[in-house]
Design a protein around this motif. Structure first.
Motif, PDB file in Angstrom:
ATOM      1  N   ASP A   1      -5.931  10.505 -10.678  1.00 29.30           N
ATOM      2  CA  ASP A   1      -5.494  10.203  -9.307  1.00 29.30           C
ATOM      3  C   ASP A   1      -6.620   9.565  -8.504  1.00 29.30           C
ATOM      4  O   ASP A   1      -6.396   8.609  -7.745  1.00 29.30           O
ATOM      5  CB  ASP A   1      -5.018  11.479  -8.614  1.00 29.30           C
ATOM      6  CG  ASP A   1      -3.674  11.956  -9.134  1.00 29.30           C
ATOM      7  OD1 ASP A   1      -2.970  11.135  -9.757  1.00 29.30           O
ATOM      8  OD2 ASP A   1      -3.332  13.133  -8.916  1.00 29.30           O
TER       9      ASP A   1
ATOM     10  N   ASN B   1       1.832   6.281  -7.130  1.00 24.92           N
ATOM     11  CA  ASN B   1       0.780   7.143  -7.671  1.00 24.92           C
ATOM     12  C   ASN B   1       1.156   8.616  -7.567  1.00 24.92           C
ATOM     13  O   ASN B   1       0.869   9.414  -8.467  1.00 24.92           O
ATOM     14  CB  ASN B   1      -0.534   6.884  -6.938  1.00 24.92           C
ATOM     15  CG  ASN B   1      -1.110   5.518  -7.236  1.00 24.92           C
ATOM     16  OD1 ASN B   1      -0.732   4.870  -8.216  1.00 24.92           O
ATOM     17  ND2 ASN B   1      -1.999   5.050  -6.386  1.00 24.92           N
ATOM     18  N   SER B   2       1.806   8.969  -6.455  1.00 25.79           N
ATOM     19  CA  SER B   2       2.245  10.355  -6.296  1.00 25.79           C
ATOM     20  C   SER B   2       3.280  10.729  -7.352  1.00 25.79           C
ATOM     21  O   SER B   2       3.216  11.808  -7.952  1.00 25.79           O
ATOM     22  CB  SER B   2       2.828  10.556  -4.891  1.00 25.79           C
ATOM     23  OG  SER B   2       3.357  11.854  -4.745  1.00 25.79           O
TER      24      SER B   2
ATOM     25  N   GLN C   1       2.435   1.686  -3.408  1.00 26.63           N
ATOM     26  CA  GLN C   1       1.476   2.153  -4.404  1.00 26.63           C
ATOM     27  C   GLN C   1       1.152   3.629  -4.211  1.00 26.63           C
ATOM     28  O   GLN C   1       0.973   4.376  -5.190  1.00 26.63           O
ATOM     29  CB  GLN C   1       0.189   1.327  -4.314  1.00 26.63           C
ATOM     30  CG  GLN C   1       0.319  -0.087  -4.848  1.00 26.63           C
ATOM     31  CD  GLN C   1       0.328  -0.123  -6.360  1.00 26.63           C
ATOM     32  OE1 GLN C   1       0.187   0.895  -7.016  1.00 26.63           O
ATOM     33  NE2 GLN C   1       0.514  -1.302  -6.923  1.00 26.63           N
ATOM     34  N   LEU C   2       1.070   4.080  -2.974  1.00 26.60           N
ATOM     35  CA  LEU C   2       0.794   5.497  -2.724  1.00 26.60           C
ATOM     36  C   LEU C   2       1.915   6.374  -3.269  1.00 26.60           C
ATOM     37  O   LEU C   2       1.670   7.394  -3.926  1.00 26.60           O
ATOM     38  CB  LEU C   2       0.613   5.727  -1.222  1.00 26.60           C
ATOM     39  CG  LEU C   2      -0.673   5.179  -0.602  1.00 26.60           C
ATOM     40  CD1 LEU C   2      -0.644   5.346   0.905  1.00 26.60           C
ATOM     41  CD2 LEU C   2      -1.884   5.884  -1.179  1.00 26.60           C
ATOM     42  N   HIS C   3       3.173   6.001  -2.986  1.00 24.30           N
ATOM     43  CA  HIS C   3       4.297   6.771  -3.503  1.00 24.30           C
ATOM     44  C   HIS C   3       4.361   6.697  -5.031  1.00 24.30           C
ATOM     45  O   HIS C   3       4.690   7.686  -5.690  1.00 24.30           O
ATOM     46  CB  HIS C   3       5.604   6.262  -2.902  1.00 24.30           C
ATOM     47  CG  HIS C   3       5.758   6.581  -1.451  1.00 24.30           C
ATOM     48  ND1 HIS C   3       5.700   7.866  -0.954  1.00 24.30           N
ATOM     49  CD2 HIS C   3       5.974   5.779  -0.374  1.00 24.30           C
ATOM     50  CE1 HIS C   3       5.872   7.850   0.358  1.00 24.30           C
ATOM     51  NE2 HIS C   3       6.030   6.595   0.730  1.00 24.30           N
TER      52      HIS C   3
ATOM     53  N   LEU D   1      -6.549   1.199  -5.848  1.00 23.22           N
ATOM     54  CA  LEU D   1      -5.766   0.766  -4.694  1.00 23.22           C
ATOM     55  C   LEU D   1      -6.671   0.263  -3.579  1.00 23.22           C
ATOM     56  O   LEU D   1      -6.357  -0.728  -2.904  1.00 23.22           O
ATOM     57  CB  LEU D   1      -4.902   1.925  -4.203  1.00 23.22           C
ATOM     58  CG  LEU D   1      -3.951   1.625  -3.047  1.00 23.22           C
ATOM     59  CD1 LEU D   1      -2.988   0.507  -3.415  1.00 23.22           C
ATOM     60  CD2 LEU D   1      -3.191   2.877  -2.641  1.00 23.22           C
ATOM     61  N   ARG D   2      -7.796   0.920  -3.384  1.00 21.38           N
ATOM     62  CA  ARG D   2      -8.737   0.454  -2.356  1.00 21.38           C
ATOM     63  C   ARG D   2      -9.315  -0.915  -2.719  1.00 21.38           C
ATOM     64  O   ARG D   2      -9.575  -1.737  -1.830  1.00 21.38           O
ATOM     65  CB  ARG D   2      -9.862   1.475  -2.179  1.00 21.38           C
ATOM     66  CG  ARG D   2      -9.433   2.739  -1.450  1.00 21.38           C
ATOM     67  CD  ARG D   2     -10.632   3.564  -1.040  1.00 21.38           C
ATOM     68  NE  ARG D   2     -11.369   4.065  -2.193  1.00 21.38           N
ATOM     69  CZ  ARG D   2     -11.127   5.234  -2.779  1.00 21.38           C
ATOM     70  NH1 ARG D   2     -10.155   6.009  -2.336  1.00 21.38           N
ATOM     71  NH2 ARG D   2     -11.858   5.625  -3.803  1.00 21.38           N
TER      72      ARG D   2
ATOM     73  N   GLN E   1      -6.604   5.823  -6.820  1.00 22.06           N
ATOM     74  CA  GLN E   1      -6.902   5.603  -5.413  1.00 22.06           C
ATOM     75  C   GLN E   1      -8.025   4.573  -5.254  1.00 22.06           C
ATOM     76  O   GLN E   1      -7.983   3.720  -4.355  1.00 22.06           O
ATOM     77  CB  GLN E   1      -7.295   6.923  -4.738  1.00 22.06           C
ATOM     78  CG  GLN E   1      -6.174   7.938  -4.652  1.00 22.06           C
ATOM     79  CD  GLN E   1      -5.026   7.457  -3.796  1.00 22.06           C
ATOM     80  OE1 GLN E   1      -5.222   6.747  -2.817  1.00 22.06           O
ATOM     81  NE2 GLN E   1      -3.815   7.853  -4.158  1.00 22.06           N
TER      82      GLN E   1
ATOM     83  N   THR F   1       0.826  -1.201   0.000  1.00 22.37           N
ATOM     84  CA  THR F   1       0.000   0.000   0.000  1.00 22.37           C
ATOM     85  C   THR F   1       0.863   1.253   0.000  1.00 22.37           C
ATOM     86  O   THR F   1       0.620   2.193  -0.760  1.00 22.37           O
ATOM     87  CB  THR F   1      -0.915   0.001   1.227  1.00 22.37           C
ATOM     88  OG1 THR F   1      -1.699  -1.182   1.239  1.00 22.37           O
ATOM     89  CG2 THR F   1      -1.818   1.216   1.211  1.00 22.37           C
ATOM     90  N   THR F   2       1.887   1.266   0.866  1.00 22.62           N
ATOM     91  CA  THR F   2       2.790   2.413   0.919  1.00 22.62           C
ATOM     92  C   THR F   2       3.483   2.622  -0.417  1.00 22.62           C
ATOM     93  O   THR F   2       3.600   3.758  -0.908  1.00 22.62           O
ATOM     94  CB  THR F   2       3.831   2.206   2.029  1.00 22.62           C
ATOM     95  OG1 THR F   2       3.161   1.993   3.270  1.00 22.62           O
ATOM     96  CG2 THR F   2       4.739   3.410   2.154  1.00 22.62           C
TER      97      THR F   2
END
Length: 392
Positions: free
Chosen positions: A166, A94-95, A90-92, A173-174, A170, A87-88
């Motif tokens: 974005d 996507n950013s 994927q967040l980075h 990812l959820r 998200q 998850t971490t």
């Protein structure tokens, strides 16, 4: 110490097993995306001169990629790579992708519009405002291309498009987190039930007469006693009524519960194998079907034991006194297979979660709407040969 363990026989297989038991496929997906986006960032830097703003955005994107790659590094995180690591990352990731897209000019971003629309359509509901905006921009772009007139996006539309993508990422990812969480919940419940099965078997092996899994049928004609005692592994006939309790404790064996649990587990395994015909398969990296099949095994062992205890307590009329050991084993098979009555609801939920993780699909732009049916709030792209006509 660690070097000695690494040189031990089978250490390589153990490391490979630890990597596979974590979210290895998901981590490799992140690494592939990091490699691809890193190449795009390098090409963007070599493209030519850029503003200080774009250079700062690219620097932030590169830092995000480094953090994403570090999050899935098995050396930096020696413990099992759980969903939080992925998850971490994927967040980075996507950013970083969002920062890179903000450096693109409207003309460059326009070439990515079909892919952006596919991502938004795949993960956002039709009523979402972001999806509605992207659909209108896609229609306007295609109408301009079919009419043969040049068209470009405005800066405001570019920012909104990036924000819409974005939001879609998200949502994707959820979806993955929901599937990963469901698998882990099922796995923990399976482990807990397995521990309960082992605990029941161990306790009843040490104290077989505590809760004997025996029945007391009436004796056959010609027998001298009033009752018989029938257990899963032993039996006694012609037991006087006054000695029934004491004789039941003597006949009860240490393996009664173990035999019933094993029979129920085997029956549940057959039920799990037969349930494979309903599995459509998946290209995602989540082992939901395997986790659901594993859940059936300890559940079958427990339903066999609990079902026989209910029958022994005369909960089911007419089945309070089984006549032979073979009947007890036969009912253990039926009760172990009957766990399908309880796990079928979990199977349905697992299929729902699995269907919610949508794979990338090839999609086309929606057909253009008549101008008379468009609302005045619909966003329009700006043409280079004059202002867009007002909505009618």
């Amino acid at each position: 110490m660690s070097q000695g363990i690494d040189r031990a026989p089978g250490a390589g297989r153990l490391r490979e097993w630890r990597r596979e038991r974590g979210s290895w496929v998901l981590c490799e997906e992140v690494r592939a995306d990091v490699h691809e986006l890193g190449a795009l960032l390098a090409a963007r830097r070599d493209h030519g001169e850029m503003s200080a703003r774009d250079a700062q955005l690219l620097h932030g994107a590169e830092e995000a990629l480094d953090r994403a790659e570090n999050a899935v590094d098995e050396v930096a995180h020696r413990r099992c790579l759980s969903g939080s690591h992925v998850t971490t990352a994927q967040l980075h990731l996507n950013s970083g992708r969002s920062l890179w897209m903000r450096t693109l000019s409207p003309a460059e971003l326009q070439s990515y519009l079909p892919a952006m629309f596919a991502t938004v359509k795949q993960h956002l509901p039709p009523s979402d405002e972001n999806r509605v905006f992207v659909e209108h921009v896609a229609r306007d772009t295609r109408e301009a291309q079919e009419a043969g007139r040049p068209l470009r996006l405005t800066d405001g539309q570019r920012v909104t498009l990036v924000a819409a993508v974005d939001a879609a990422r998200q949502a994707a990812l959820r979806e993955k987190l929901r599937a990963e969480s469901f698998v882990r919940i099922v796995q923990w419940i399976t482990v807990s039930l397995c521990g309960l099965v082992v605990l029941i078997g161990a306790l009843t092996a040490f104290w077989p007469s505590a809760v004997p899994l025996c029945f007391t049928p009436s004796p056959s004609p010609g027998a001298r006693g009033d009752f018989g005692v029938v257990c899963p592994t032993n039996a006694a006939a012609s037991v006087p009524a006054g000695e029934l309790t004491a004789r039941t404790r003597e006949v009860a064996g240490w393996g009664d519960y173990i035999v019933v649990e094993f029979v129920g587990l085997v029956a549940a395994g057959i039920a799990a194998a037969s349930a494979l015909r309903k599995i459509r398969g998946t290209s995602t990296a989540f082992g939901i079907p395997v986790a659901l099949a594993a859940l059936k095994l300890p559940t079958g062992a427990l339903t066999a034991v609990l079902g026989l205890l209910l029958m022994r307590g005369a909960f089911i009329p007419g089945l309070s006194a089984l006549d032979s050991t073979a009947q007890i084993i036969a009912w253990a098979v039926v009760l172990g297979y009957s766990q399908e009555l309880f796990t079928k609801f979990v199977d349905r939920q697992g299929q729902v979660v699995l269907d919610s993780v949508r794979d990338p699909v090839h999609t086309s732009l929606p057909p253009p709407e008549p101008a008379a049916r468009r609302g005045t709030a619909a966003p329009t792209a700006t043409s280079t040969d004059g202002p867009a006509p007002p909505p009618q």
